[in-house]
Design a protein around this motif. Structure first.
Motif, PDB file in Angstrom:
ATOM      1  N   LEU A 127      15.974  -0.018  65.917  1.00  0.00           N
ATOM      2  CA  LEU A 127      16.371   0.051  64.504  1.00  0.00           C
ATOM      3  C   LEU A 127      16.117  -1.273  63.808  1.00  0.00           C
ATOM      4  CD1 LEU A 127      17.789   1.470  62.122  1.00  0.00           C
ATOM      5  CD2 LEU A 127      19.955   0.596  63.040  1.00  0.00           C
ATOM      6  N   ARG A 128      16.483  -2.358  64.442  1.00  0.00           N
ATOM      7  CA  ARG A 128      16.263  -3.683  63.845  1.00  0.00           C
ATOM      8  C   ARG A 128      14.769  -3.929  63.640  1.00  0.00           C
ATOM      9  NH1 ARG A 128      15.373  -8.867  65.829  1.00  0.00           N
ATOM     10  NH2 ARG A 128      16.236 -10.539  64.537  1.00  0.00           N
ATOM     11  N   PHE A 129      13.959  -3.566  64.631  1.00  0.00           N
ATOM     12  CA  PHE A 129      12.513  -3.739  64.517  1.00  0.00           C
ATOM     13  C   PHE A 129      11.958  -2.915  63.357  1.00  0.00           C
ATOM     14  CE2 PHE A 129       8.168  -2.504  65.604  1.00  0.00           C
ATOM     15  CZ  PHE A 129       7.588  -3.729  65.867  1.00  0.00           C
ATOM     16  N   LEU A 130      12.430  -1.677  63.217  1.00  0.00           N
ATOM     17  CA  LEU A 130      11.965  -0.814  62.146  1.00  0.00           C
ATOM     18  C   LEU A 130      12.333  -1.378  60.778  1.00  0.00           C
ATOM     19  CD1 LEU A 130      10.850   1.859  61.003  1.00  0.00           C
ATOM     20  CD2 LEU A 130      13.108   2.855  61.413  1.00  0.00           C
ATOM     21  N   LEU A 131      13.586  -1.785  60.596  1.00  0.00           N
ATOM     22  CA  LEU A 131      14.026  -2.282  59.295  1.00  0.00           C
ATOM     23  C   LEU A 131      13.313  -3.575  58.914  1.00  0.00           C
ATOM     24  CD1 LEU A 131      17.867  -1.582  59.549  1.00  0.00           C
ATOM     25  CD2 LEU A 131      16.102  -0.208  58.437  1.00  0.00           C
ATOM     26  N   LEU A 132      13.071  -4.459  59.890  1.00  0.00           N
ATOM     27  CA  LEU A 132      12.365  -5.709  59.600  1.00  0.00           C
ATOM     28  C   LEU A 132      10.935  -5.443  59.144  1.00  0.00           C
ATOM     29  CD1 LEU A 132      13.572  -8.081  62.475  1.00  0.00           C
ATOM     30  CD2 LEU A 132      14.103  -8.253  60.044  1.00  0.00           C
ATOM     31  N   ASN A 133      10.268  -4.495  59.772  1.00  0.00           N
ATOM     32  CA  ASN A 133       8.883  -4.209  59.399  1.00  0.00           C
ATOM     33  C   ASN A 133       8.796  -3.460  58.079  1.00  0.00           C
ATOM     34  OD1 ASN A 133       6.765  -4.965  61.641  1.00  0.00           O
ATOM     35  ND2 ASN A 133       8.590  -4.295  62.733  1.00  0.00           N
ATOM     36  N   ILE A 134       9.784  -2.609  57.782  1.00  0.00           N
ATOM     37  CA  ILE A 134       9.803  -1.975  56.462  1.00  0.00           C
ATOM     38  C   ILE A 134      10.013  -3.027  55.384  1.00  0.00           C
ATOM     39  CG2 ILE A 134      11.146  -0.443  54.979  1.00  0.00           C
ATOM     40  CD1 ILE A 134      11.576   1.376  57.339  1.00  0.00           C
ATOM     41  N   GLU A 135      10.900  -3.972  55.639  1.00  0.00           N
ATOM     42  CA  GLU A 135      11.128  -5.050  54.677  1.00  0.00           C
ATOM     43  C   GLU A 135       9.858  -5.874  54.467  1.00  0.00           C
ATOM     44  OE1 GLU A 135      14.009  -8.994  54.146  1.00  0.00           O
ATOM     45  OE2 GLU A 135      14.294  -7.611  55.830  1.00  0.00           O
ATOM     46  N   ASP A 224       9.768   8.522  61.677  1.00  0.00           N
ATOM     47  CA  ASP A 224       9.881   9.944  61.966  1.00  0.00           C
ATOM     48  C   ASP A 224      10.501  10.182  63.337  1.00  0.00           C
ATOM     49  OD1 ASP A 224       8.961  12.850  61.318  1.00  0.00           O
ATOM     50  OD2 ASP A 224       8.154  12.465  63.318  1.00  0.00           O
ATOM     51  N   VAL A 225      10.028   9.471  64.335  1.00  0.00           N
ATOM     52  CA  VAL A 225      10.567   9.625  65.685  1.00  0.00           C
ATOM     53  C   VAL A 225      12.022   9.181  65.721  1.00  0.00           C
ATOM     54  CG1 VAL A 225      10.362   8.824  68.069  1.00  0.00           C
ATOM     55  CG2 VAL A 225       8.308   9.400  66.771  1.00  0.00           C
ATOM     56  N   PHE A 226      12.315   8.082  65.064  1.00  0.00           N
ATOM     57  CA  PHE A 226      13.677   7.551  65.070  1.00  0.00           C
ATOM     58  C   PHE A 226      14.644   8.532  64.408  1.00  0.00           C
ATOM     59  CE2 PHE A 226      15.211   3.418  66.362  1.00  0.00           C
ATOM     60  CZ  PHE A 226      16.534   3.464  65.960  1.00  0.00           C
ATOM     61  N   LEU A 227      14.260   9.087  63.274  1.00  0.00           N
ATOM     62  CA  LEU A 227      15.136  10.017  62.562  1.00  0.00           C
ATOM     63  C   LEU A 227      15.365  11.286  63.385  1.00  0.00           C
ATOM     64  CD1 LEU A 227      16.672  10.711  59.948  1.00  0.00           C
ATOM     65  CD2 LEU A 227      14.540  11.682  59.066  1.00  0.00           C
ATOM     66  N   THR A 228      14.320  11.793  64.000  1.00  0.00           N
ATOM     67  CA  THR A 228      14.460  12.992  64.831  1.00  0.00           C
ATOM     68  C   THR A 228      15.416  12.754  65.985  1.00  0.00           C
ATOM     69  OG1 THR A 228      12.182  13.648  64.287  1.00  0.00           O
ATOM     70  CG2 THR A 228      13.200  14.677  66.205  1.00  0.00           C
ATOM     71  N   THR A 243      26.139   5.667  62.425  1.00  0.00           N
ATOM     72  CA  THR A 243      25.867   4.301  61.954  1.00  0.00           C
ATOM     73  C   THR A 243      24.378   4.104  61.675  1.00  0.00           C
ATOM     74  OG1 THR A 243      27.737   3.465  63.229  1.00  0.00           O
ATOM     75  CG2 THR A 243      26.081   1.864  62.539  1.00  0.00           C
ATOM     76  N   ILE A 244      23.536   4.586  62.588  1.00  0.00           N
ATOM     77  CA  ILE A 244      22.096   4.415  62.418  1.00  0.00           C
ATOM     78  C   ILE A 244      21.589   5.262  61.243  1.00  0.00           C
ATOM     79  CG2 ILE A 244      19.853   4.772  63.526  1.00  0.00           C
ATOM     80  CD1 ILE A 244      21.158   4.137  66.183  1.00  0.00           C
ATOM     81  N   TYR A 245      22.118   6.457  61.104  1.00  0.00           N
ATOM     82  CA  TYR A 245      21.667   7.338  60.014  1.00  0.00           C
ATOM     83  C   TYR A 245      21.958   6.726  58.652  1.00  0.00           C
ATOM     84  CZ  TYR A 245      21.294  11.395  56.963  1.00  0.00           C
ATOM     85  OH  TYR A 245      20.962  12.248  55.937  1.00  0.00           O
ATOM     86  N   GLN A 246      23.074   6.049  58.517  1.00  0.00           N
ATOM     87  CA  GLN A 246      23.405   5.442  57.230  1.00  0.00           C
ATOM     88  C   GLN A 246      22.386   4.369  56.854  1.00  0.00           C
ATOM     89  OE1 GLN A 246      25.602   6.643  55.154  1.00  0.00           O
ATOM     90  NE2 GLN A 246      26.129   8.187  56.694  1.00  0.00           N
ATOM     91  N   HIS A 247      21.779   3.710  57.842  1.00  0.00           N
ATOM     92  CA  HIS A 247      20.700   2.747  57.556  1.00  0.00           C
ATOM     93  C   HIS A 247      19.413   3.476  57.160  1.00  0.00           C
ATOM     94  CE1 HIS A 247      22.626  -1.030  58.761  1.00  0.00           C
ATOM     95  NE2 HIS A 247      23.196  -0.361  59.748  1.00  0.00           N
ATOM     96  N   LEU A 248      19.154   4.619  57.779  1.00  0.00           N
ATOM     97  CA  LEU A 248      17.889   5.319  57.543  1.00  0.00           C
ATOM     98  C   LEU A 248      17.889   6.103  56.241  1.00  0.00           C
ATOM     99  CD1 LEU A 248      17.140   6.734  61.126  1.00  0.00           C
ATOM    100  CD2 LEU A 248      16.348   4.596  60.123  1.00  0.00           C
TER     101      LEU A 248
END
Length: 560
Positions: A127-135, A224-228, A243-248
């Protein structure tokens, strides 16, 4: 003499059951009209603890339901295990090994550390890796990232991880519909594939500043994989998933307040690609075998090697690896990957040894005879066993998983090491590479005669120096593109970090490192004699000449 036990008739059992119900309900009437079939609760699933699973009670309940009505009381039965005391015994007051009278239950941290390490922490790291790269994507391209369903991906690794996700969703629903709750191990294996393989092998794509489409496809696939996975795992780990869904949900075009309001994902079989899953699985096997050889010879991954040879008789196996050859070359840090079907060239011999731990459990009395027969197998018989997966020895079927295949080199100068997993064989040249040594010496060929792109230059810088967050600029600090490459002949290209202002040195015609021009086999080029730190890469004229000779033997596609 054991007395015979008479089996009660269904009528008697029905009468007994009626009387039981009569005592419970308090009625006075008797007969079938008082106790109809619907009075028994027939369950889809019954969950019982092991301590409360009494054979006497369970058996009587089953008989009283089955004999009168011809139905089992439960379609599925799930039995929970027990939490034992630290000494392995059942907790009880008499043994004084259980918490009583409101005392706290003591447990060791090792009991939950495995779940935390294998399930929870990989989620948060991904999750941290995903959010950093989206940012980073938003800041770099000045555009928001919004996830929408139905995107079509073409990258092989993207299709692999999506296929793996859909296969897991299908398996998850199949197991849960039959009340088989042992899905955590499969989820753990998936997270190993997802975090340790997909994310690592595609790390450069998430920060690809030169190809917006590829970068966006990689981020979309990761999201997509993370949300699924978060939605699918919500019933098992409700708080972590929430907790993770609220970030996504901030990146969703349409979202609900909680992950527990989201419908469980259904498997899309059109996205399941068995061929791609098989190819990546085989690539993983090769990489893991190569890493074992490096560990065995104490060769760190940062030290490049010249060649790895992959031997397998199945053309389909070699074809799968050919699609992923670049990943194998990068992960094992070798210059050349060779795929062949024959082992005669390298003088490989094969011996079969029984796996005593496995065979000893099956054949206690016949083990010695079987061991003699297994060791006496001929080469033709061994090849046939590898082909079909088993062989019959002394009238007993022996699976290939019950033996060990030992590959050896007939003549080994110490430059080659062999490893196998009973399916594929790899031979790795572990001698110090005379072309790309630990000082990262590099032969630079004349690029004016060979088509190249900025993307190739980025890949080469990443491979040589291990940095992935950089820009290529000219002396004015302007980032270069493909159209400017031809005009940069004789000019200096600077490698600078992203998002950081640096003072560039003055451009000079002379290279920063000592070099030497060469002409070998109609190939002109330049060889670096020292690395950017000023350390010498070659120490003798003979070494230099042999390096140039070996390098010019390589195909042009391998030199760039």
């Amino acid at each position: 003499m054991t007395p015979a036990v008479a089996t009660p008739s269904p009528a008697i059992l029905r009468t007994v059951l009626e009387r039981r119900m009569e005592r419970v309900v308090g009625g006075s009437e008797r007969g079938p009209h008082f106790f109809p079939e619907w009075a028994i609760v027939f369950r889809d699933v019954c969950v019982r603890g092991l301590s409360g699973f009494s054979g006497k009670k369970w058996g009587s309940g089953t008989v009283l339901s089955t004999a009168p009505f011809g139905k089992a009381p439960n379609k599925n039965v799930v039995v929970n295990g027990l939490i034992l005391a630290s000494d392995g015994q059942k907790m009880s007051k008499s043994k004084k090994n259980s918490p009583v009278c409101g005392k706290n239950l003591k447990f060791k941290e090792e009991g939950v550390r495995g779940v935390l390490k294998d399930v929870v922490l990989p989620w948060y790291s991904a999750l941290r890796f995903l959010l950093l790269n989206i940012e980073g994507f938003v800041e770099e391209h000045k555009r928001p990232f919004c996830y929408t369903e139905g995107e079509v991906v073409t990258n092989l690794m993207d299709r692999w991880v999506i296929s793996l996700t859909q296969s897991l969703v299908e398996y998850f629903h199949n197991e849960m519909s039959h009340y088989r709750l042992n899905v955590v191990s499969s989820v753990t294996r998936f997270f190993d594939n997802f975090t340790n393989w997909y994310v690592r092998l595609n790390r450069k794509r998430f920060r690809n500043n030169t190809d917006l489409g590829d970068q966006k496809a990689a981020l979309w696939t990761l999201f997509d994989v993370f949300l699924t996975m978060v939605v699918m795992m919500a019933p098992l780990v409700p708080f972590v998933s929430e907790t993770i869904y609220q970030h996504l949900r901030t990146f969703l075009a349409q979202s609900v307040d909680s992950v527990h309001y989201v419908t469980q994902p259904q498997s899309n079989t059109t996205l399941i690609d068995i061929d791609t899953e098989r190819a990546v699985s085989r690539m993983r096997s090769i990489i893991e075998l190569g890493r074992v050889i490096r560990d065995r010879k104490n060769l760190a991954l940062k030290y490049p090697l010249s060649e790895v040879v992959i031997i397998h008789q199945d053309p389909q196996y070699l074809g799968d690896l050919h699609l992923l050859e670049e990943y194998i070359r990068t992960e094992l840090n070798v210059r050349i990957v060779t795929l062949i079907s024959g082992r005669k060239k390298y003088g490989l011999t094969l011996q079969v040894e029984p796996d005593f731990k496995i065979l000893g459990l099956r054949f206690k009395d016949e083990l010695r005879t079987l061991v003699t027969g297994i060791r006496a197998l001929t080469r033709v018989e061994i090849d046939e066993m590898i082909k079909v997966g088993y062989i019959v020895v002394k009238g007993q079927r022996i699976e290939i998983s019950e033996v060990k295949l030992l590959w050896k080199l007939e003549t080994n100068s110490g430059h080659y090491e062999v490893n196998s997993d009973n399916d594929v064989v790899i031979v790795m040249n572990v001698a110090p590479d005379s072309v790309i040594n630990s000082s990262r010496g590099l032969v630079l060929l004349e690029l004016a005669k060979i088509p190249t792109t900025v993307k190739n230059l980025y890949s080469e810088v990443f491979r040589l120096f291990g940095v992935d967050n950089f820009r290529l600029v000219n002396s004015d600090g302007k980032e270069i593109g493909d159209s400017e490459l031809l005009s940069l002949s004789g000019r200096t290209i600077f490698v600078v970090p992203c998002n950081k202002n640096v003072v560039l040195p003055k451009e000079t015609v002379a290279p920063f490192c000592e070099v030497r021009n060469f002409v070998e086999r109609n190939t002109e080029g330049t060889i670096i004699l020292e690395n950017p730190e000023g350390n010498r890469t070659f120490f003798s004229e003979l070494d230099y000449k042999s390096i140039v000779y070996e390098w010019t033997k390589m195909p042009k596609t391998s030199q760039i």
